[in-house]
Scaffold this active site. Structure first.
Site, PDB file in Angstrom:
ATOM      1  N   GLU A 261      -5.844   5.870   6.437  1.00 16.84           N
ATOM      2  CA  GLU A 261      -7.291   5.819   6.269  1.00 16.84           C
ATOM      3  C   GLU A 261      -7.978   5.756   7.633  1.00 16.84           C
ATOM      4  O   GLU A 261      -7.631   4.921   8.472  1.00 16.84           O
ATOM      5  CB  GLU A 261      -7.591   4.551   5.475  1.00 16.84           C
ATOM      6  CG  GLU A 261      -9.029   4.290   5.182  1.00 16.84           C
ATOM      7  CD  GLU A 261      -9.166   3.010   4.360  1.00 16.84           C
ATOM      8  OE1 GLU A 261      -8.937   1.911   4.903  1.00 16.84           O
ATOM      9  OE2 GLU A 261      -9.479   3.114   3.166  1.00 16.84           O
TER      10      GLU A 261
ATOM     11  N   CYS B  39     -14.221   2.560   1.235  1.00 18.62           N
ATOM     12  CA  CYS B  39     -12.784   2.636   0.933  1.00 18.62           C
ATOM     13  C   CYS B  39     -12.497   3.712  -0.111  1.00 18.62           C
ATOM     14  O   CYS B  39     -11.361   4.174  -0.222  1.00 18.62           O
ATOM     15  CB  CYS B  39     -12.239   1.278   0.523  1.00 18.62           C
ATOM     16  SG  CYS B  39     -13.172   0.548  -0.818  1.00 18.62           S
TER      17      CYS B  39
END
Ligand code: ADP
Length: 498
Positions: free
Chosen positions: A396, A302
């Site tokens: 993302e 992440c």
């Protein structure tokens, strides 16, 4: 299903070579309905392990065990807790090679990353051994003479930790270490993609270290079957906190549900992490920072950088050096120690990345490096001329994929970096580090690093997100996430209310 009599046993020949049961109340047992599922090695696509497929009943049993263990664990002296954390660190060290192999085979991470994670877990356990002595409150002033007024921190009860596959061993360990150090007991629901490293190996190590039965329980489940376990968490009065590490979409849904059931939630979600390269940056260094920050663990952390915002004055040489560096990265078999970029976790992840690249290219983007894939191994990919509203430029994508965009000045870089609602991490590369610091202070992210990577991950530091990237922190601050503040007073004599 074949059972796993001891943590170190594994059958030699048959595939999958390993089988795991679920861990409840200090015992390894089959799922209530006896079902199992297979976990695949993302590189070979061969079965890696067979795992008990837990369900609602198993989760309820785990919650009951954690609730029964809570009072005693909460009351256990800090010295005893410290010893257990230290022993767990020793177990992690002793099982380093075995665990690294499991991480590589189950999650496709590189050998280098597996080793780094083992170090990080040990460090986290050593830190936790001292967190149990951290001050747990304060003495307050009182307007009433003789009154002893305190604000004390108390553990919440049972914490339900929902862990991801992409954080290898660091995030699953973190999801139990902080709640335990704060005096809670835990039920872990690991990701179906990596139930062994995202939960079961944690249970094995804590069992071996001597943590009391019920303090940590792990209930894995088959793909697509998280729901019934989550239902058990939300419907239990004993579960007081949903501790989630995962995607924004799932986190949003779980946080809404936590709101309805009035459970505390800790949300460690994704982001869209920018790297700002200022016009006075050392271009060689900036290119290396960008390349490793974007492509390490094939872009599935992440904290990976998703977009580099580069001052136009140095844009051309930066892109050239970035592409050259990306091509030097070892790509392929994660079992080969030279590999930096291994396979994506599954076919869906590759398909999403390829769709998003195709969308950007169709709208005018150019692929300067990579773009291709062999099996689930995708080449480090550099995209330029990407429209700002293309999905890959805003959302993302867990893949080795970096969007590079030229900017006119620091103001434009800041405006673009702060535009998404996410706010997990960001980095600035600058020649003048004070200027870098000034820019860093204006970035909306939970961590900002000047002249190093967004992957900076010291576990005593408060790592976590702001805005849509969630809330909750690593380090000693995490104790606040997993405890309540209670106002406790004692009168010196008798004092009527009015
Ligand atoms: P990814 O798609 O990358 O696996 P997720 O956020 O879906 O990311 O997964 C993170 C964790 O959330 C995993 O443990 C997964 O099983 C869990 N999860 C996914 N959907 C649900 C759900 N409906 N309820 C509870 N947990 C869920």
């Amino acid at each position: 299903m074949a059972t796993r009599p001891s943590p170190t046993d594994s059958a030699p020949a048959a595939a999958p070579a390993r089988s795991y049961r679920l861990f409840v109340d200090g015992r390894w047992s089959d799922a209530a309905d006896g079902r199992t599922f297979q976990v695949l090695d993302p590189y070979t696509r061969e079965p890696y392990a067979e795992v008990a497929a837990g369900g609602r009943q198993d989760a309820e049993r785990a919650i009951a065990a954690a609730a029964a263990a809570f009072e005693e664990w909460a009351a256990l002296a800090p010295a005893a807790k410290r010893k257990l954390f230290q022993r767990a660190a020793d177990v992690v060290e002793r099982r380093r090679t075995e665990t690294a192999e499991a991480l590589i085979a189950e999650t496709g991470c590189s050998a280098g990353f597996a080793g780094h994670m083992q170090d990080a877990v040990q460090t986290n356990l050593h830190h936790a051994a001292s967190w149990v002595y951290e001050p747990r409150g304060e003495v307050l002033g009182s307007d009433y003479p003789g009154t002893f007024s305190t604000a004390v921190r108390r553990p919440l009860g049972v914490v339900a930790s929902i862990t991801p596959w992409n954080g290898g061993s660091v995030l699953p360990w973190r999801s139990v270490i902080s709640p335990l150090a704060a005096g809670n007991t835990v039920v872990v629901k690991p990701s179906e993609e990596s139930p062994v490293t995202a939960g079961l190996l944690v249970a094995e190590a804590l069992e071996e270290a001597g943590f009391p039965a019920g303090v940590v329980n792990v209930v894995p489940h088959a793909p697509g079957e998280a729901g019934p376990i989550a239902d058990a968490f939300y419907e239990s009065d004993d579960v007081r906190c949903i501790n989630f590490i995962g995607s924004v979409a799932t986190g949003r849904m779980l946080a809404e549900r936590a709101g309805r059931t009035l459970k505390r939630s800790v949300m460690e979600l994704g982001g869209f992490n920018p790297l700002l390269v200022l016009d006075d940056a050392d271009v060689d260094y900036a290119a290396v920072v960008a390349s490793l920050s974007a492509f390490f663990h094939q872009g599935q952390i992440c904290l990976n950088v998703r977009k580099a915002l580069v001052a136009r004055a140095i844009y051309e040489p930066f892109v050239e050096k970035l592409v050259a560096h990306a091509r030097t990265l070892g790509v392929g078999d994660p079992h080969d120690p030279a590999t930096i970029v291994g396979p994506l976790i599954n076919e869906r992840a590759l398909a999403v990345a390829q769709e998003r690249i195709a969308e950007a290219v169709q709208r005018g983007a150019r692929v300067l490096a990579g773009g291709g894939a062999e099996g689930l191994v995708m080449e480090p990919t550099v995209l330029v001329d990407v429209p700002d509203d293309a999905t890959v430029a805003r959302e993302e994508t867990f893949a080795p994929l970096l969007v590079v965009r030229a900017v006119e000045d620091d103001e434009e870089a800041l405006a673009i970096a702060n535009e998404p609602l996410y706010g997990l991490t960001a980095a600035v590369v600058a020649g003048d580090r004070y200027r870098g610091f000034e820019v860093a202070q204006r970035l909306r992210a939970g961590s900002v690093h000047v002249n190093t990577s967004t992957l900076n991950d010291e576990l005593h530091a408060p790592i976590g997100g702001v805005r849509d990237s969630g809330w909750g922190r690593s380090g000693p601050q995490s104790i606040d996430d997993f405890s309540d503040v209670v106002w406790l007073t004692v009168e010196g004599g008798r004092r009527p209310i009015w």
